[in-house]
Design a protein around this motif. Structure first.
Motif, PDB file in Angstrom:
ATOM      1  N   PHE A  41       0.838  -1.197   0.000  1.00  0.00           N
ATOM      2  CA  PHE A  41       0.000   0.000   0.000  1.00  0.00           C
ATOM      3  C   PHE A  41       0.876   1.251   0.000  1.00  0.00           C
ATOM      4  O   PHE A  41       0.655   2.180  -0.783  1.00  0.00           O
ATOM      5  CB  PHE A  41      -0.919  -0.005   1.230  1.00  0.00           C
ATOM      6  CG  PHE A  41      -1.951   1.092   1.215  1.00  0.00           C
ATOM      7  CD1 PHE A  41      -3.235   0.839   0.780  1.00  0.00           C
ATOM      8  CD2 PHE A  41      -1.634   2.372   1.642  1.00  0.00           C
ATOM      9  CE1 PHE A  41      -4.193   1.850   0.754  1.00  0.00           C
ATOM     10  CE2 PHE A  41      -2.574   3.389   1.633  1.00  0.00           C
ATOM     11  CZ  PHE A  41      -3.858   3.121   1.188  1.00  0.00           C
ATOM     12  N   LYS A  42       1.875   1.267   0.875  1.00  0.00           N
ATOM     13  CA  LYS A  42       2.755   2.430   0.984  1.00  0.00           C
ATOM     14  C   LYS A  42       3.551   2.656  -0.300  1.00  0.00           C
ATOM     15  O   LYS A  42       3.756   3.794  -0.716  1.00  0.00           O
ATOM     16  CB  LYS A  42       3.694   2.267   2.178  1.00  0.00           C
ATOM     17  CG  LYS A  42       4.389   3.548   2.546  1.00  0.00           C
ATOM     18  CD  LYS A  42       5.015   3.470   3.902  1.00  0.00           C
ATOM     19  CE  LYS A  42       5.599   4.824   4.252  1.00  0.00           C
ATOM     20  NZ  LYS A  42       6.073   4.905   5.595  1.00  0.00           N
ATOM     21  N   GLU A  43       3.965   1.581  -0.944  1.00  0.00           N
ATOM     22  CA  GLU A  43       4.688   1.714  -2.213  1.00  0.00           C
ATOM     23  C   GLU A  43       3.797   2.299  -3.299  1.00  0.00           C
ATOM     24  O   GLU A  43       4.245   3.118  -4.104  1.00  0.00           O
ATOM     25  CB  GLU A  43       5.220   0.354  -2.654  1.00  0.00           C
ATOM     26  CG  GLU A  43       6.406  -0.129  -1.855  1.00  0.00           C
ATOM     27  CD  GLU A  43       6.860  -1.526  -2.248  1.00  0.00           C
ATOM     28  OE1 GLU A  43       6.470  -2.010  -3.334  1.00  0.00           O
ATOM     29  OE2 GLU A  43       7.606  -2.132  -1.462  1.00  0.00           O
ATOM     30  N   ILE A  44       2.528   1.921  -3.322  1.00  0.00           N
ATOM     31  CA  ILE A  44       1.609   2.392  -4.347  1.00  0.00           C
ATOM     32  C   ILE A  44       1.168   3.831  -4.091  1.00  0.00           C
ATOM     33  O   ILE A  44       1.192   4.670  -4.988  1.00  0.00           O
ATOM     34  CB  ILE A  44       0.380   1.457  -4.444  1.00  0.00           C
ATOM     35  CG1 ILE A  44       0.817   0.090  -4.976  1.00  0.00           C
ATOM     36  CG2 ILE A  44      -0.708   2.065  -5.330  1.00  0.00           C
ATOM     37  CD1 ILE A  44      -0.241  -0.981  -4.910  1.00  0.00           C
ATOM     38  N   TYR A  45       0.762   4.124  -2.850  1.00  0.00           N
ATOM     39  CA  TYR A  45       0.184   5.434  -2.542  1.00  0.00           C
ATOM     40  C   TYR A  45       1.168   6.426  -1.928  1.00  0.00           C
ATOM     41  O   TYR A  45       0.864   7.609  -1.823  1.00  0.00           O
ATOM     42  CB  TYR A  45      -1.025   5.269  -1.616  1.00  0.00           C
ATOM     43  CG  TYR A  45      -2.176   4.563  -2.287  1.00  0.00           C
ATOM     44  CD1 TYR A  45      -3.004   5.239  -3.168  1.00  0.00           C
ATOM     45  CD2 TYR A  45      -2.421   3.216  -2.059  1.00  0.00           C
ATOM     46  CE1 TYR A  45      -4.052   4.592  -3.797  1.00  0.00           C
ATOM     47  CE2 TYR A  45      -3.472   2.561  -2.681  1.00  0.00           C
ATOM     48  CZ  TYR A  45      -4.286   3.257  -3.549  1.00  0.00           C
ATOM     49  OH  TYR A  45      -5.316   2.610  -4.183  1.00  0.00           O
ATOM     50  N   SER A  89       1.067   5.668   4.463  1.00  0.00           N
ATOM     51  CA  SER A  89       0.549   4.477   5.136  1.00  0.00           C
ATOM     52  C   SER A  89      -0.974   4.418   4.993  1.00  0.00           C
ATOM     53  O   SER A  89      -1.627   5.438   4.750  1.00  0.00           O
ATOM     54  CB  SER A  89       0.918   4.507   6.613  1.00  0.00           C
ATOM     55  OG  SER A  89       0.151   5.484   7.280  1.00  0.00           O
ATOM     56  N   PRO A  90      -1.545   3.225   5.162  1.00  0.00           N
ATOM     57  CA  PRO A  90      -3.009   3.125   5.115  1.00  0.00           C
ATOM     58  C   PRO A  90      -3.686   4.037   6.133  1.00  0.00           C
ATOM     59  O   PRO A  90      -4.720   4.646   5.847  1.00  0.00           O
ATOM     60  CB  PRO A  90      -3.286   1.649   5.435  1.00  0.00           C
ATOM     61  CG  PRO A  90      -2.034   0.934   5.042  1.00  0.00           C
ATOM     62  CD  PRO A  90      -0.919   1.910   5.312  1.00  0.00           C
ATOM     63  N   GLU A 128      -6.483  11.302   5.812  1.00  0.00           N
ATOM     64  CA  GLU A 128      -6.619  12.332   4.788  1.00  0.00           C
ATOM     65  C   GLU A 128      -8.001  12.297   4.149  1.00  0.00           C
ATOM     66  O   GLU A 128      -8.593  13.347   3.884  1.00  0.00           O
ATOM     67  CB  GLU A 128      -5.539  12.181   3.719  1.00  0.00           C
ATOM     68  CG  GLU A 128      -4.179  12.646   4.196  1.00  0.00           C
ATOM     69  CD  GLU A 128      -3.123  12.585   3.111  1.00  0.00           C
ATOM     70  OE1 GLU A 128      -3.469  12.533   1.907  1.00  0.00           O
ATOM     71  OE2 GLU A 128      -1.932  12.605   3.464  1.00  0.00           O
ATOM     72  N   LYS A 129      -8.525  11.113   3.907  1.00  0.00           N
ATOM     73  CA  LYS A 129      -9.875  10.982   3.340  1.00  0.00           C
ATOM     74  C   LYS A 129     -10.910  11.572   4.296  1.00  0.00           C
ATOM     75  O   LYS A 129     -11.808  12.301   3.879  1.00  0.00           O
ATOM     76  CB  LYS A 129     -10.219   9.519   3.038  1.00  0.00           C
ATOM     77  CG  LYS A 129      -9.494   8.956   1.846  1.00  0.00           C
ATOM     78  CD  LYS A 129     -10.017   9.611   0.603  1.00  0.00           C
ATOM     79  CE  LYS A 129      -9.565   8.883  -0.626  1.00  0.00           C
ATOM     80  NZ  LYS A 129     -10.006   9.549  -1.853  1.00  0.00           N
TER      81      LYS A 129
END
Length: 72
Positions: A5-9, A12-13, A19-20
């Motif tokens: 997840f961290k690599e893609i976004y 951290s989740p 943020e959402k």
């Protein structure tokens, strides 16, 4: 999964969810007359004070300071 997840976004989740929530809170504060308590509850915060601390941490303003004042 956390690492992927961290690599893609790039965050951290947990940061992503925060943020959402913050963006949704901003939208609700600007576009509705919901109380701060109702917004905190809608976003899943256990208390208004926790929501306010998180909001201030993310924006530098309290929810009341962020909300636009009505034109008089």
């Amino acid at each position: 999964m956390h690492q992927i997840f961290k690599e893609i976004y790039g965050i951290s989740p947990r940061q992503y969810v925060t943020e959402k929530k913050l963006n949704h809170a901003k939208q609700l504060l600007v576009s509705t007359n919901k109380t701060i308590e109702d917004i905190a509850d809608e976003l899943g915060y256990h208390s208004v004070s926790h929501f306010s601390r998180q909001f201030r941490r993310g924006t530098g303003l309290s929810p009341n300071q962020f909300r636009p004042r009505p034109m008089t």
